[in-house]
Scaffold this active site. Structure first.
Site, PDB file in Angstrom:
ATOM      1  N   LYS A   1     -12.305   6.616  -1.940  1.00  0.00           N
ATOM      2  CA  LYS A   1     -13.582   5.762  -2.099  1.00  0.00           C
ATOM      3  C   LYS A   1     -14.669   6.472  -0.321  1.00  0.00           C
ATOM      4  O   LYS A   1     -15.482   6.447  -0.844  1.00  0.00           O
ATOM      5  CB  LYS A   1     -13.983   4.361  -1.013  1.00  0.00           C
TER       6      LYS A   1
ATOM      7  N   LYS B   1      -7.330  13.832  -3.349  1.00  0.00           N
ATOM      8  CA  LYS B   1      -7.113  12.244  -4.506  1.00  0.00           C
ATOM      9  C   LYS B   1      -8.458  11.842  -4.355  1.00  0.00           C
ATOM     10  O   LYS B   1      -9.153  11.845  -3.496  1.00  0.00           O
ATOM     11  CB  LYS B   1      -6.268  11.621  -3.811  1.00  0.00           C
TER      12      LYS B   1
ATOM     13  N   LYS C   1      -6.261   9.678   7.558  1.00  0.00           N
ATOM     14  CA  LYS C   1      -7.593   9.814   7.850  1.00  0.00           C
ATOM     15  C   LYS C   1      -8.004  10.034   8.623  1.00  0.00           C
ATOM     16  O   LYS C   1      -9.117  10.030   9.513  1.00  0.00           O
ATOM     17  CB  LYS C   1      -7.410   8.371   7.511  1.00  0.00           C
TER      18      LYS C   1
HETATM   19  N1  AQP Z   1      -7.031   8.626  -6.279  1.00  0.00           N
HETATM   20  C1  AQP Z   1      -6.060   7.392  -6.962  1.00  0.00           C
HETATM   21  N2  AQP Z   1      -5.588   7.560  -7.980  1.00  0.00           N
HETATM   22  C2  AQP Z   1      -4.884   6.735  -8.224  1.00  0.00           C
HETATM   23  N3  AQP Z   1      -4.434   5.423  -7.311  1.00  0.00           N
HETATM   24  C3  AQP Z   1      -4.769   5.234  -6.754  1.00  0.00           C
HETATM   25  N4  AQP Z   1      -5.624   4.499  -5.820  1.00  0.00           N
HETATM   26  C4  AQP Z   1      -6.365   4.977  -5.055  1.00  0.00           C
HETATM   27  N5  AQP Z   1      -6.908   5.710  -4.374  1.00  0.00           N
HETATM   28  C5  AQP Z   1      -6.601   6.059  -6.339  1.00  0.00           C
HETATM   29  C6  AQP Z   1      -4.816   2.900  -5.393  1.00  0.00           C
HETATM   30  O1  AQP Z   1      -6.149   2.199  -5.307  1.00  0.00           O
HETATM   31  C7  AQP Z   1      -5.002   0.541  -4.858  1.00  0.00           C
HETATM   32  C8  AQP Z   1      -6.051   0.566  -3.466  1.00  0.00           C
HETATM   33  O2  AQP Z   1      -6.243   1.713  -2.998  1.00  0.00           O
HETATM   34  P1  AQP Z   1      -7.173   1.274  -1.099  1.00  0.00           P
HETATM   35  O3  AQP Z   1      -8.542   0.198  -1.658  1.00  0.00           O
HETATM   36  O4  AQP Z   1      -5.749   0.777  -0.416  1.00  0.00           O
HETATM   37  O5  AQP Z   1      -7.228   2.575  -0.667  1.00  0.00           O
HETATM   38  P2  AQP Z   1      -6.734   3.628  -0.292  1.00  0.00           P
HETATM   39  O6  AQP Z   1      -5.615   3.887  -1.036  1.00  0.00           O
HETATM   40  O7  AQP Z   1      -7.170   3.951   1.107  1.00  0.00           O
HETATM   41  O8  AQP Z   1      -7.586   4.367  -1.652  1.00  0.00           O
HETATM   42  P3  AQP Z   1      -9.535   4.644  -1.392  1.00  0.00           P
HETATM   43  O9  AQP Z   1      -9.650   4.041  -2.611  1.00  0.00           O
HETATM   44  O10 AQP Z   1      -9.881   5.996  -1.983  1.00  0.00           O
HETATM   45  O11 AQP Z   1      -9.749   4.424  -0.377  1.00  0.00           O
HETATM   46  P4  AQP Z   1     -10.108   5.120   1.238  1.00  0.00           P
HETATM   47  O12 AQP Z   1     -11.431   6.045   0.803  1.00  0.00           O
HETATM   48  O13 AQP Z   1     -10.686   4.264   1.965  1.00  0.00           O
HETATM   49  O14 AQP Z   1      -8.741   5.977   1.327  1.00  0.00           O
HETATM   50  C9  AQP Z   1      -3.914   1.301  -3.736  1.00  0.00           C
HETATM   51  O15 AQP Z   1      -2.953   0.882  -4.856  1.00  0.00           O
HETATM   52  C10 AQP Z   1      -4.487   2.872  -4.641  1.00  0.00           C
HETATM   53  O16 AQP Z   1      -2.563   3.024  -4.915  1.00  0.00           O
END
Ligand code: AQP
Length: 343
Positions: free
Chosen positions: A209, A206, A114
């Site tokens: 968001k 992956k 990040k």
């Molecule tokens: N691509 C993914 N595949 C499976 N699980 C996923 N999670 C996130 N992306 C994937 C799971 O969703 C839960 C919530 O995630 P988060 O809101 O804590 O955000 P994150 O893991 O940082 O990933 P995001 O949603 O894509 O956000 P950004 O773009 O901000 O990094 C967690 O259990 C995560 O494992």
């Protein structure tokens, strides 16, 4: 000591929820409430580790809570709330900032991903994020945490923090008449065929968001037409689907789409390939789109219905926060004594 089996997990209101969030986490939340006492949090304090417009944060916080419920989480049976309402999360996180070592934190790959080359300018909160996550979990002495594969390293850090706290403060814990294994060594629950849903544009990244490409992810709130178009345009190779899982090796995009199908259909990749092996993408992608719409459309409709009445969402989050606070304060009052704070 045997800890009461308890589930904690959270999702950041940092953008629109996508299929990865659903298959990796929220779908699991729904399943685990059948067998466990569960606490599901909308982690708004994590979200502000990167800039969030305040109005967007409020909207997204309610939308994530609504999506939990729309997907099937029962806010009466379980605790559903937004993290910032329970101040003990921040308080325990500070203690854990002083337990965790810089070396441990510096190895966190999510921070590296990040922050990129921009480490001078990202927030201190982004670096400290995993200590707050450990606090979220251990405040409730949660034994199981359903998450996607990307959170595995943070869960390992949570285990290290729990073990170091138990060890460093061992004499004080015993002096307080508390069990020596004060914090549990939490188990991650990373299971199923879609624990790491990949971008629809690039099988090495992956689904996220924060990916600049809208085409890289399917949103929980996408309509049927948008879901079909995104899947039709998803990057694939020219080969037909193999008949066995071994044939997916080295075919990242194919593996991803088969995994998504299997997770949505509550089956295995092997079963999907038994059905579609030998067929081309022209047959598989529309079938996947139909399945995704069938699964996601009811969740989107129910989320829309719930967010139209923000007061009702605020009410169940306030009720959840009040119930969470009881356990949180019990733990925090013990931790204050263990650490040596006078009150
Ligand atoms: N691509 C993914 N595949 C499976 N699980 C996923 N999670 C996130 N992306 C994937 C799971 O969703 C839960 C919530 O995630 P988060 O809101 O804590 O955000 P994150 O893991 O940082 O990933 P995001 O949603 O894509 O956000 P950004 O773009 O901000 O990094 C967690 O259990 C995560 O494992």
């Amino acid at each position: 000591m045997a800890f009461t089996p308890r589930v904690f997990s959270g999702t950041q209101p940092s953008g629109d929820l996508h299929l990865g969030n659903y298959l990796g986490a929220i779908k699991r939340y729904v399943e685990m409430q059948k067998t466990h006492e569960c606490i599901y949090c909308v982690v708004d304090m994590h979200a502000i580790t990167v800039w969030q417009e305040p109005a967007d944060l409020r909207r997204a916080t309610r939308e994530v809570a609504a999506a939990y419920v729309a997907a099937g989480v029962d806010p009466k049976k379980n605790i559903v709330f937004n993290q910032s309402r329970v101040h003990q999360h921040a308080e325990l996180a500070w203690v854990f900032n002083c337990v965790a070592r810089m070396g441990w934190m510096s190895r966190m790959t999510q921070f590296k991903d990040k922050a990129g080359k921009n480490t001078e300018h990202v927030s201190l909160g982004l670096f400290a994020y995993p200590a707050l996550m450990a606090a979220d979990i251990l405040l409730y002495k949660a034994t199981h945490v359903p998450v996607g594969e990307d959170q595995k390293q943070h869960l390992e850090l949570t285990r290290d923090i729990a073990a170091k706290f138990n060890n460093d403060f061992g004499p004080s814990i015993r002096e307080q008449g508390l069990d020596a294994d004060y914090f549990p060594i939490t188990e991650p629950v990373i299971a199923g065929p879609a624990t790491r849903v990949m971008s629809l544009r690039d099988g090495t990244k992956k689904m996220s968001k924060s990916d600049p490409s809208e085409q890289s992810r399917i949103l929980l709130m996408d309509d049927a037409d948008t879901i079909s178009k995104k899947l039709k345009r998803a990057t694939t190779d020219p080969e037909p689907l193999p008949s066995e899982e071994k044939g997916l090796e080295g075919r990242l995009e194919a593996d991803n789409l088969v995994g998504i199908y299997a997770a949505l259909a509550d089956t295995t990749k092997a079963e999907v390939l038994r059905q579609y092996g030998g067929q081309g993408w022209g047959a598989f992608k529309p079938a996947l789109a139909d399945l995704a719409v069938a699964r996601l459309a009811p969740i989107a409709a129910e989320t829309r219905r719930l967010v139209a009445d923000p007061a009702s969402i605020d009410a169940f989050m306030a009720d959840g926060a009040a119930r969470a606070s009881e356990t949180a304060e019990r733990t925090m009052s013990e931790v204050r004594r263990i650490v040596g704070f006078i009150r």
